[in-house]
Design a protein around this motif. Structure first.
Motif, PDB file in Angstrom:
ATOM      1  N   PHE A  11     -11.862   7.740  -0.548  1.00 24.41           N
ATOM      2  CA  PHE A  11     -13.031   6.993  -0.854  1.00 24.41           C
ATOM      3  C   PHE A  11     -12.267   6.035  -1.508  1.00 24.41           C
ATOM      4  O   PHE A  11     -12.678   5.012  -1.448  1.00 24.41           O
ATOM      5  CB  PHE A  11     -12.773   8.165  -2.473  1.00 24.41           C
ATOM      6  N   LEU A  12     -11.475   5.895  -1.955  1.00 21.96           N
ATOM      7  CA  LEU A  12     -10.590   4.924  -2.177  1.00 21.96           C
ATOM      8  C   LEU A  12     -10.452   3.491  -1.148  1.00 21.96           C
ATOM      9  O   LEU A  12     -10.376   2.142  -1.060  1.00 21.96           O
ATOM     10  CB  LEU A  12      -8.769   4.589  -2.722  1.00 21.96           C
ATOM     11  N   GLY A  13     -10.071   4.273   0.123  1.00 22.12           N
ATOM     12  CA  GLY A  13     -10.282   2.709   1.229  1.00 22.12           C
ATOM     13  C   GLY A  13     -11.147   2.521   1.878  1.00 22.12           C
ATOM     14  O   GLY A  13     -11.158   1.728   1.857  1.00 22.12           O
ATOM     15  N   LEU A  56      -5.292   4.136   4.118  1.00 25.22           N
ATOM     16  CA  LEU A  56      -5.256   4.598   2.913  1.00 25.22           C
ATOM     17  C   LEU A  56      -6.772   5.774   4.141  1.00 25.22           C
ATOM     18  O   LEU A  56      -6.488   6.500   3.937  1.00 25.22           O
ATOM     19  CB  LEU A  56      -6.629   4.657   1.798  1.00 25.22           C
ATOM     20  N   VAL A  99      -9.336  11.652  -2.339  1.00 23.27           N
ATOM     21  CA  VAL A  99      -9.126  10.148  -2.728  1.00 23.27           C
ATOM     22  C   VAL A  99      -8.972   9.330  -2.216  1.00 23.27           C
ATOM     23  O   VAL A  99      -8.820   8.230  -2.536  1.00 23.27           O
ATOM     24  CB  VAL A  99      -7.941  10.902  -4.114  1.00 23.27           C
ATOM     25  N   CYS A 100      -8.293   9.848  -1.096  1.00 26.05           N
ATOM     26  CA  CYS A 100      -7.367   8.501  -0.436  1.00 26.05           C
ATOM     27  C   CYS A 100      -8.687   8.027   0.606  1.00 26.05           C
ATOM     28  O   CYS A 100      -9.191   6.494   0.689  1.00 26.05           O
ATOM     29  CB  CYS A 100      -6.496   8.821   0.375  1.00 26.05           C
ATOM     30  N   THR A 138       0.348  -1.191   0.118  1.00 28.28           N
ATOM     31  CA  THR A 138       0.045   0.118   0.210  1.00 28.28           C
ATOM     32  C   THR A 138       0.979   0.997  -0.029  1.00 28.28           C
ATOM     33  O   THR A 138       0.799   1.936  -1.488  1.00 28.28           O
ATOM     34  CB  THR A 138      -1.275  -0.064   1.232  1.00 28.28           C
ATOM     35  N   TYR A 147       1.218   4.188  -2.751  1.00 29.69           N
ATOM     36  CA  TYR A 147       1.061   5.177  -2.552  1.00 29.69           C
ATOM     37  C   TYR A 147       1.562   6.234  -3.281  1.00 29.69           C
ATOM     38  O   TYR A 147       1.697   7.353  -4.274  1.00 29.69           O
ATOM     39  CB  TYR A 147       0.476   5.728  -1.532  1.00 29.69           C
ATOM     40  N   GLY A 161      -7.097  -0.737   2.630  1.00 26.94           N
ATOM     41  CA  GLY A 161      -8.329   0.142   2.512  1.00 26.94           C
ATOM     42  C   GLY A 161      -8.638   0.691   4.324  1.00 26.94           C
ATOM     43  O   GLY A 161      -8.447   2.608   4.527  1.00 26.94           O
ATOM     44  N   LEU A 168     -13.407   2.119  -0.214  1.00 27.83           N
ATOM     45  CA  LEU A 168     -14.015   1.134  -1.547  1.00 27.83           C
ATOM     46  C   LEU A 168     -13.720  -0.354  -1.531  1.00 27.83           C
ATOM     47  O   LEU A 168     -13.800  -0.888  -0.730  1.00 27.83           O
ATOM     48  CB  LEU A 168     -13.632   1.660  -2.661  1.00 27.83           C
ATOM     49  N   ILE A 169     -12.203  -0.547  -1.223  1.00 26.85           N
ATOM     50  CA  ILE A 169     -12.040  -1.662  -0.721  1.00 26.85           C
ATOM     51  C   ILE A 169     -11.570  -2.199   0.793  1.00 26.85           C
ATOM     52  O   ILE A 169     -11.892  -3.531   0.127  1.00 26.85           O
ATOM     53  CB  ILE A 169      -9.737  -0.888  -0.527  1.00 26.85           C
TER      54      ILE A 169
END
Length: 303
Positions: A170-172, A241, A167-168, A144, A148, A238, A174-175
């Protein structure tokens, strides 16, 4: 000669962010205790004259039984271990947002995670025990942070901007949610359940390959697990992030502690551990095993 102030006045070392050290130090301290319990539980099977001498040391047998109760406690195993591991990964994400060179940090962690896998694979073959760490907490951190760090460099050098905290986040999220859903299963409108075909592997790395040539990659994704130390990308990348997002918002450009009062003496042992988590994690088991060996040998026990 360059008139560069940085050559005359060296750059000061960055100040410690005490709350991050504390949030990393406490879980690592508990990991040390948990692994020490694991070591104690292995003693009856590793010591040749354990049953002969245990009558002289009933306290040792009681300690081994206590450690076994700790390891088999469902509350500790199913709730406290994931909670404190999540705390550590979250703090790892926060510290990543404070770092100046995440590519270097990621590569260093990658090196140590590979060495850890090689060492535990060899140890599994020697002991005949399932101690191989194929995709553990160091692996998910290395993956990770390195990914990153590369994205961070691209964003700075090509896009000329920092990665936004959203961005971090949202991706975190989501994952993390995708990992939880794929583990528990997602039911479609047709009544079908979409779920990782989760299985477990054991033994050394070569044993993994014999069971499934893709077991290592499946372990990284969360499809194939190992009971020893398994923290797959889905969902645990996630958590890191999400920690990065919080770190960016809380500290921004200042990168200074918000809770400087945490530096008082009571917390200093945990702060020291939190400031040297990699070395504590790598060295605590060899040191613990060496100390146990010396103490038990002096008591008359032998392998």
């Amino acid at each position: 000669m360059k008139n560069d102030a940085t050559e005359v006045f060296p750059r000061k070392r960055p100040k410690r962010v005490y709350e991050v050290d504390l949030f990393r130090g406490l879980p690592i301290f508990l990991v040390v205790l948990y692994h020490l319990c694991y070591d104690m539980v292995q003693l009856p099977g590793l010591i040749a004259n354990y049953r002969v001498l245990i009558g002289n040391y009933p306290a040792l047998e009681g300690l081994v039984a206590f450690c076994q109760d700790i390891l088999s406690n469902p509350v500790i195993h199913d709730w406290l271990v994931p909670f404190f591991a999540g705390m550590f990964l979250f703090a790892c994400g926060v510290s990543t947002s404070l770092s100046r060179n995440n590519v270097r940090r990621g590569l260093l962690l990658l090196l140590w995670s590979v060495l850890l896998s090689v060492a535990t694979s060899i140890l599994s073959g020697i002991l005949g025990e399932n101690v191989f760490i194929g995709w553990g907490i160091l692996h998910v951190m290395a993956f990770t942070i390195l990914l990153y760090g590369l994205a961070e460099r691209f964003s700075r050098r090509v896009l000329h901007k920092e990665i936004h905290p959203l961005v971090c986040l949202f991706l975190g999220v989501l994952i993390y949610l995708l990992g939880l859903l794929l583990r528990s299963g997602i039911e479609t409108s047709a009544g079908e359940v979409i779920q990782w075909p989760t299985s477990y592997v054991s033994g050394s790395f070569s044993d993994w390959l014999k069971q499934d040539p893709l077991s290592f990659f499946k372990s990284a994704l969360g499809m194939t697990g190992n009971y020893v130390d398994w923290w797959p990308i889905f969902p645990f990348s996630g958590v890191i992030l999400i920690g990065m997002a919080f770190g960016k918002v809380l500290y921004g450009e200042r990168k200074e502690s918000r809770l400087p009062f945490l530096s008082f003496p009571l917390f200093r042992p945990l702060l020291f551990i939190g400031g040297h988590t990699l070395w504590v994690y790598i060295l605590h088991q060899p040191i613990a095993i060496a100390v146990l060996y010396l103490v038990l040998s002096s008591m008359g026990f032998h392998l």
